[in-house]
Design a protein around this motif. Structure first.
Motif, PDB file in Angstrom:
ATOM      1  N   ALA A  75       0.835  -1.033  -0.158  1.00  0.00           N
ATOM      2  CA  ALA A  75      -0.026   0.080  -0.032  1.00  0.00           C
ATOM      3  C   ALA A  75       0.787   1.219   0.142  1.00  0.00           C
ATOM      4  CB  ALA A  75      -1.029   0.010   1.229  1.00  0.00           C
ATOM      5  N   GLY A  76       0.492   2.318  -0.716  1.00  0.00           N
ATOM      6  CA  GLY A  76       1.145   3.520  -0.685  1.00  0.00           C
ATOM      7  C   GLY A  76       0.764   4.369   0.267  1.00  0.00           C
ATOM      8  N   GLY A  77       1.340   5.598   0.486  1.00  0.00           N
ATOM      9  CA  GLY A  77       1.032   6.703   1.467  1.00  0.00           C
ATOM     10  C   GLY A  77      -0.322   7.312   1.371  1.00  0.00           C
ATOM     11  N   PRO A  78      -0.534   8.206   1.959  1.00  0.00           N
ATOM     12  CA  PRO A  78      -1.533   9.179   1.696  1.00  0.00           C
ATOM     13  C   PRO A  78      -1.592  10.255   0.542  1.00  0.00           C
ATOM     14  CG  PRO A  78      -0.523  10.029   3.596  1.00  0.00           C
ATOM     15  CD  PRO A  78       0.182   8.877   3.299  1.00  0.00           C
ATOM     16  N   LEU A  79      -2.550  10.149  -0.323  1.00  0.00           N
ATOM     17  CA  LEU A  79      -2.618  10.986  -1.475  1.00  0.00           C
ATOM     18  C   LEU A  79      -2.557  12.352  -1.190  1.00  0.00           C
ATOM     19  CD1 LEU A  79      -4.605   9.169  -4.328  1.00  0.00           C
ATOM     20  CD2 LEU A  79      -2.393   9.817  -4.141  1.00  0.00           C
ATOM     21  N   ASP A  80      -3.292  12.602   0.152  1.00  0.00           N
ATOM     22  CA  ASP A  80      -3.165  14.204   0.322  1.00  0.00           C
ATOM     23  C   ASP A  80      -2.137  14.539   0.906  1.00  0.00           C
ATOM     24  OD1 ASP A  80      -3.464  12.753   2.640  1.00  0.00           O
ATOM     25  OD2 ASP A  80      -5.529  13.698   3.294  1.00  0.00           O
ATOM     26  N   VAL A 106       3.821  10.492   0.031  1.00  0.00           N
ATOM     27  CA  VAL A 106       2.617   9.789  -0.676  1.00  0.00           C
ATOM     28  C   VAL A 106       3.250   8.325  -1.133  1.00  0.00           C
ATOM     29  CG1 VAL A 106       3.806  10.727  -2.907  1.00  0.00           C
ATOM     30  CG2 VAL A 106       1.304  10.355  -2.677  1.00  0.00           C
ATOM     31  N   GLU A 107       4.300   8.022  -0.836  1.00  0.00           N
ATOM     32  CA  GLU A 107       4.905   6.581  -1.364  1.00  0.00           C
ATOM     33  C   GLU A 107       4.964   5.692  -0.131  1.00  0.00           C
ATOM     34  OE1 GLU A 107       5.594   6.012  -4.200  1.00  0.00           O
ATOM     35  OE2 GLU A 107       6.096   7.519  -5.296  1.00  0.00           O
ATOM     36  N   GLY A 108       4.543   6.286   1.143  1.00  0.00           N
ATOM     37  CA  GLY A 108       4.450   5.428   2.298  1.00  0.00           C
ATOM     38  C   GLY A 108       5.961   5.371   2.836  1.00  0.00           C
ATOM     39  N   GLY A 428     -13.136   9.403 -17.456  1.00  0.00           N
ATOM     40  CA  GLY A 428     -14.757   9.308 -17.178  1.00  0.00           C
ATOM     41  C   GLY A 428     -14.892  10.328 -15.686  1.00  0.00           C
ATOM     42  N   GLY A 429     -13.824  10.797 -15.282  1.00  0.00           N
ATOM     43  CA  GLY A 429     -14.053  11.641 -14.167  1.00  0.00           C
ATOM     44  C   GLY A 429     -13.992  11.116 -12.914  1.00  0.00           C
ATOM     45  N   GLY A 430     -13.427   9.685 -12.686  1.00  0.00           N
ATOM     46  CA  GLY A 430     -13.216   9.130 -11.372  1.00  0.00           C
ATOM     47  C   GLY A 430     -12.028   9.312 -10.781  1.00  0.00           C
ATOM     48  N   PRO A 431     -12.075   9.371  -9.859  1.00  0.00           N
ATOM     49  CA  PRO A 431     -10.407   9.602  -8.975  1.00  0.00           C
ATOM     50  C   PRO A 431      -9.561   8.028  -8.980  1.00  0.00           C
ATOM     51  CG  PRO A 431     -12.256   9.569  -7.344  1.00  0.00           C
ATOM     52  CD  PRO A 431     -12.936   9.199  -8.465  1.00  0.00           C
ATOM     53  N   THR A 432      -8.457   8.382  -8.994  1.00  0.00           N
ATOM     54  CA  THR A 432      -7.441   7.421  -8.962  1.00  0.00           C
ATOM     55  C   THR A 432      -6.302   8.061  -8.576  1.00  0.00           C
ATOM     56  OG1 THR A 432      -6.793   5.452 -10.068  1.00  0.00           O
ATOM     57  CG2 THR A 432      -6.957   7.213 -11.488  1.00  0.00           C
ATOM     58  N   ARG A 433      -5.363   7.015  -8.548  1.00  0.00           N
ATOM     59  CA  ARG A 433      -3.756   7.263  -8.296  1.00  0.00           C
ATOM     60  C   ARG A 433      -2.805   6.767  -9.574  1.00  0.00           C
ATOM     61  NH1 ARG A 433      -2.564   6.120  -2.382  1.00  0.00           N
ATOM     62  NH2 ARG A 433      -0.604   6.873  -2.722  1.00  0.00           N
ATOM     63  N   LEU A 434      -1.737   7.241  -9.560  1.00  0.00           N
ATOM     64  CA  LEU A 434      -0.953   6.506 -10.736  1.00  0.00           C
ATOM     65  C   LEU A 434      -0.578   5.172 -10.373  1.00  0.00           C
ATOM     66  CD1 LEU A 434       1.138   6.866 -12.985  1.00  0.00           C
ATOM     67  CD2 LEU A 434       2.808   7.804 -11.334  1.00  0.00           C
TER      68      LEU A 434
END
Length: 532
Positions: A75-80, A106-108, A428-434
Motif C-alpha cells: 500500500a502507498g502513502g496518503p494521497l493528500d 505519498v509513497e509510504g 470518465g472523471g473518477g478519482p484514482t492514483r498513478l
C-alpha cells in the motif's frame, strides 16, 4: 477393503515456450509474474523443492517498495500528503549509525521488512495464478544459443529424466553460481574478497549479554539480531586471510571459535540451525544480453550484502526487463529495446558494487581505517551528504539515460526519472492514483491540461490496450506537461503541451510498445536476435 487416492500426475515440461526463466528465487518469480501479466508463455525452472529458508535478505528499500506499490503488492502513502512531505527511517552505512532513508510521504514508508523466502513465495503464487508454469526440482544442464531460439536440456531431479526445452528467450536468474551466464558465453569482471562472513541461525544461551546489532572490535565485526525466545541471526565479519573455502560446511565449533575470537569473550549458543559462508567477492557481467539469452539478479551482478541492496537490485532488474521482453514478444517492439536493459541496469549494479566495496574498506577493523570512519561520520551528519548516500542505498537516485531506442526525449528534464505517485482522474472523471493505474502492467499517459485528454486519447488509440490515459493537476508551479510513464514507473516521454507533437509521442510509443499494426504474437518470433 481400503482404497487410496491416486497421486496427481506430475506436470510435464513443455517442448516449446516463449520465455524460460532459469532460477526461481524472488527475481525469477517476479520476472515470471511481469511476463505472465502480459500473457507471455513463461516457464520457471528451479532446482530447489521449496523456497530457501536461510537468513538472507530481509530489507526492501524505497525504490523497490515504490515499485511494489505500483503492482498493488504494498500500500502507498496518503494521497493528500503535502507535495514536499517526506518520511524518514534510520539506517546504517558500513555498520555505522547516522544514515537515514527518506522518501516522499505519498509513497509510504521507505523501508519494508520482508524475508526473501516470503517474497519468493508471494510471486510464485502470483505468477502461477497468471498462467506461468513453475517446475521445481528441475535443473538446466545444457544451453545452446541459436539466432531464433535457445535450446535447453532440463533434468527432472526427482525422476532423473532429461528433456529438451526450446525457448524463444531464456533469462538466467540462477544466482552467482548459476550455469546460464557461463553456458551462454557472457564474460564478467571480478573483484576478490577482502573478508569472509558466516551467516547463522542459533539460539543464544545468554541473550542479554550478547553483542546486539553492529559491533566492531580490533579483530572484526559481528551483527546480531537477538531473539530471546528463539533463534537469533548471527553474522561474523572476519578479515583473516586466506578465507575458508566458500563451499565447505560451517560447523558449530568453527562458528563458536570465530564468534568468540572477534567478540573477545565467549558468546555461548546452541541449536545451530543454519550456517553458510559469504563475503565481499564482487562480479559484474560485461553485458546483460547476448543474443536471446539475458541475465538478471545475482547471475548478472554479485557483491557483499552491505546495506541489503542485492535483493532490491535484482528485483529492479526484473521490473525493468519484464515489460520490455513482453513488448518484444507480444507487441512486436524492435529487439533493440532489449539492449536498453543493459544500458539502464548495468550502471545501477556498478554503483552498488562500488558502494559495497567502499563499505568493506570502512569496516576494516584495524586502526588504519579510523580516519576514514571519522570522516564518514562527519559526512553523515550533513543533511545533503546523508540524503545523497541514503538515495544511493535505496536506489532512489537511479535515473535512466536518454535513449532513442527507449523512446526517452533528450530535451525533457524529467525523462528517465521515477514518477512520484500522485492523484489522477480517469477520462470518465473518477478519482484514482498513478500507482493504481500501473498495477496491470500498462504504461500511463498523464495530461495536465484540462480538455486535452480526448486529443491524447485519439493519438494513442492504436496502443490503447497497452497505455492508459489520465488527467492530473499541474505539479507544483511548473507549466502543464504531458508525461508517458513506463510500466516500471519511469518517465519515458515528457513535453509541455504547447510543444506537443504527435510524431514525437507516436515514435516513443512505437519504440516502447511496437508498431500501430502489432497484433499477432507470432510476428515477434521472426525478429533477428543479434548479440551485442
Amino acid at each position: 477393503m481400503t482404497s487410496s487416492v491416486p497421486e496427481a500426475p506430475r506436470p510435464v515440461l513443455p517442448r516449446e515456450v516463449e520465455v524460460a526463466v532459469v532460477g526461481g528465487g524472488p527475481v525469477g518469480m517476479l520476472l515470471a509474474t511481469e511476463l505472465a501479466l502480459r500473457d507471455v508463455r513463461v516457464v520457471v525452472v528451479e532446482r530447489a523443492a521449496e523456497p530457501c529458508e536461510e537468513p538472507k535478505a530481509g530489507t526492501l528499500h524505497a525504490r523497490t517498495v515504490q515499485s511494489l506499490v505500483r503492482r498493488g503488492v504494498l500500500a502507498g502513502g496518503p494521497l493528500d500528503a503535502a507535495p514536499d512531505a517526506e518520511v524518514t527511517t534510520p539506517f546504517h552505512f558500513a555498520g555505522m549509525s547516522g544514515l537515514t532513508i527518506t522518501a516522499p510521504a505519498v509513497e509510504g514508508a521507505p523501508i519494508a521488512g520482508l524475508p526473501q523466502a516470503r517474497v519468493e513465495r508471494y510471486f510464485e503464487d502470483r505468477a502461477t495464478r497468471l498462467g506461468a508454469r513453475v517446475f521445481r526440482r528441475h535443473e538446466v544442464r545444457g544451453l545452446t544459443r541459436h539466432p531464433d531460439r535457445v535450446d535447453l536440456e532440463v533434468a527432472d531431479l526427482t525422476t532423473g529424466i532429461s528433456r529438451p526445452l526450446s525457448a524463444r528467450w531464456a533469462v538466467g536468474t540462477d544466482g552467482a553460481r548459476g550455469t546460464v551466464r557461463t553456458a551462454a558465453g557472457i564474460a564478467a569482471g571480478d573483484h576478490p574478497a577482502t573478508f569472509s562472513s558466516i551467516v547463522a541461525l542459533a539460539r543464544l544461551l545468554e541473550p542479554r549479554h550478547a553483542p546486539i546489532g553492529w559491533n566492531r572490535t580490533p579483530r572484526g565485526w559481528t551483527m546480531t539480531n537477538v531473539n530471546p525466545a528463539g533463534p537469533s541471526r548471527i553474522i561474523t565479519f572476519d578479515w583473516t586471510l586466506p578465507a575458508p573455502d566458500r563451499h565447505s560446511p560451517v560447523t558449530a565449533d568453527e562458528l563458536r571459535r570465530t564468534l568468540d575470537r572477534i567478540v573477545g569473550r565467549p558468546v555461548p549458543f546452541t541449536d545451530l540451525r543454519i550456517a553458510r559462508r559469504t563475503g565481499d567477492f564482487a562480479r559484474l557481467a560485461d553485458t546483460y544480453r547476448l543474443g536471446r539469452v539475458l541475465l538478471a539478479g545475482d547471475a548478472a551482478h554479485h557483491h557483499s550484502a552491505m546495506g541489503g541492496q542485492g535483493l532490491n537490485l535484482g528485483l529492479q532488474d526484473a521490473f525493468n526487463l519484464g515489460w520490455k521482453l513482453a513488448s518484444v514478444i507480444r507487441d512486436g517492439a524492435d529487439v533493440a529495446l532489449l539492449d536498453t536493459y543493459t544500458d539502464e541496469r548495468r550502471p545501477a549494479a556498478r554503483r552498488v558494487i562500488d558502494n559495497t566495496r567502499v563499505q568493506s574498506q570502512l569496516m576494516r577493523p584495524d586502526a588504519t581505517a579510523d580516519p576514514l570512519r571519522a570522516l564518514t561520520r562527519e559526512l553523515l551528519a550533513l543533511p545533503e551528504a546523508r540524503r545523497h548516500i541514503g538515495d544511493m542505498i535505496s536506489a532512489q537516485d537511479v535515473a535512466y539515460p536518454p535513449s532513442t531506442a527507449a523512446g526517452v526525449s533528450r530535451d525533457a528534464p524529467d525523462a528517465g526519472t521515477f514518477a512520484t505517485d500522485r492523484p489522477l482522474t480517469t477520462p470518465g472523471g473518477g478519482p484514482t492514483r498513478l500507482s493504481d493505474l500501473l498495477a496491470d502492467g500498462n504504461a500511463v499517459l498523464i495530461s495536465e491540461t484540462a480538455g486535452d485528454t480526448a486529443t491524447l486519447s485519439a493519438r494513442i488509440h492504436p496502443w490503447a490496450d497497452r497505455v492508459t490515459i489520465a488527467h492530473a493537476k499541474p505539479a507544483h508551479a511548473h507549466p502543464p506537461r504531458a508525461r508517458l510513464v513506463r510500466p516500471d514507473g519511469y518517465i519515458a516521454w515528457s513535453a509541455p503541451h504547447d510543444e506537443l507533437a504527435a510524431h514525437r509521442l507516436e515514435g516513443t510509443l512505437t519504440a516502447l510498445f511496437g508498431p500501430r499494426d502489432a497484433g499477432t504474437p507470432s510476428a515477434s518470433h521472426t525478429l533477428a536476435a543479434t548479440g551485442r
